[in-house]
Write a protein that holds these residues in place. Structure first.
Motif, PDB file in Angstrom:
ATOM      1  N   PRO A   1     -23.012  43.755  59.269  1.00 44.72           N
ATOM      2  CA  PRO A   1     -22.699  42.933  60.440  1.00 44.72           C
ATOM      3  C   PRO A   1     -23.844  42.996  61.445  1.00 44.72           C
ATOM      4  CG  PRO A   1     -21.127  44.731  60.211  1.00 44.72           C
ATOM      5  CD  PRO A   1     -22.098  44.851  59.095  1.00 44.72           C
ATOM      6  N   ARG A   2     -24.051  41.889  62.135  1.00 46.30           N
ATOM      7  CA  ARG A   2     -25.104  41.838  63.152  1.00 46.30           C
ATOM      8  C   ARG A   2     -24.664  42.680  64.334  1.00 46.30           C
ATOM      9  NH1 ARG A   2     -28.326  36.323  63.051  1.00 46.30           N
ATOM     10  NH2 ARG A   2     -30.000  37.807  63.224  1.00 46.30           N
ATOM     11  N   ARG A   3     -25.624  43.356  64.912  1.00 47.41           N
ATOM     12  CA  ARG A   3     -25.334  44.173  66.092  1.00 47.41           C
ATOM     13  C   ARG A   3     -25.233  43.286  67.321  1.00 47.41           C
ATOM     14  NH1 ARG A   3     -29.320  49.290  66.156  1.00 47.41           N
ATOM     15  NH2 ARG A   3     -30.083  48.944  64.054  1.00 47.41           N
ATOM     16  N   GLN A   4     -24.390  43.721  68.250  1.00 47.52           N
ATOM     17  CA  GLN A   4     -24.270  43.012  69.523  1.00 47.52           C
ATOM     18  C   GLN A   4     -25.486  43.333  70.364  1.00 47.52           C
ATOM     19  OE1 GLN A   4     -21.849  40.866  70.369  1.00 47.52           O
ATOM     20  NE2 GLN A   4     -21.018  41.153  68.322  1.00 47.52           N
ATOM     21  N   PRO A   5     -26.005  42.367  71.108  1.00 49.76           N
ATOM     22  CA  PRO A   5     -27.150  42.663  71.972  1.00 49.76           C
ATOM     23  C   PRO A   5     -26.767  43.708  73.022  1.00 49.76           C
ATOM     24  CG  PRO A   5     -26.377  40.401  72.286  1.00 49.76           C
ATOM     25  CD  PRO A   5     -25.554  41.010  71.215  1.00 49.76           C
ATOM     26  N   THR A   6     -27.713  44.569  73.341  1.00 49.41           N
ATOM     27  CA  THR A   6     -27.454  45.556  74.367  1.00 49.41           C
ATOM     28  C   THR A   6     -27.694  44.942  75.741  1.00 49.41           C
ATOM     29  OG1 THR A   6     -29.701  46.361  74.200  1.00 49.41           O
ATOM     30  CG2 THR A   6     -28.050  47.495  72.894  1.00 49.41           C
ATOM     31  N   VAL A   7     -26.793  45.227  76.650  1.00 53.86           N
ATOM     32  CA  VAL A   7     -26.898  44.705  78.010  1.00 53.86           C
ATOM     33  C   VAL A   7     -27.369  45.841  78.906  1.00 53.86           C
ATOM     34  CG1 VAL A   7     -25.637  43.641  79.917  1.00 53.86           C
ATOM     35  CG2 VAL A   7     -25.024  43.106  77.541  1.00 53.86           C
TER      36      VAL A   7
END
Length: 79
Positions: A72-78
């Motif tokens: 799964p693609r990782r969520q962008p870090t904020v």
């Protein structure tokens, strides 16, 4: 013991939609196509990679096998 098919036979019998990696000859050596098998005929197969559909002459195929789904693609870090 598991018996593996020769690469061309594997491609010709794999179901369309199977995720595969295909190693094949090019002018300067070898390259791989990683993606989903769209079709395989008598003389070529087509693999849908992330960037394009790649038509590969079966006479150039060195190796081919099924691979697992991508992680799964990782969520962008904020920040």
């Amino acid at each position: 013991m598991t018996q593996t098919l020769p690469p061309v036979q594997f491609l010709q019998t794999a179901e369309p939609g199977t995720r595969v990696v295909v190693r094949y000859r090019i002018a300067d050596g070898l390259t791989d196509a990683l993606g989903y098998l769209l079709e395989a005929g008598e003389t070529s197969c087509t693999v849908r990679t992330r960037t394009s559909d790649v038509e590969i002459p079966l006479e150039l195929v060195i190796a081919a096998k099924q691979v697992p789904p991508p992680p799964p693609r990782r969520q962008p870090t904020v920040r």
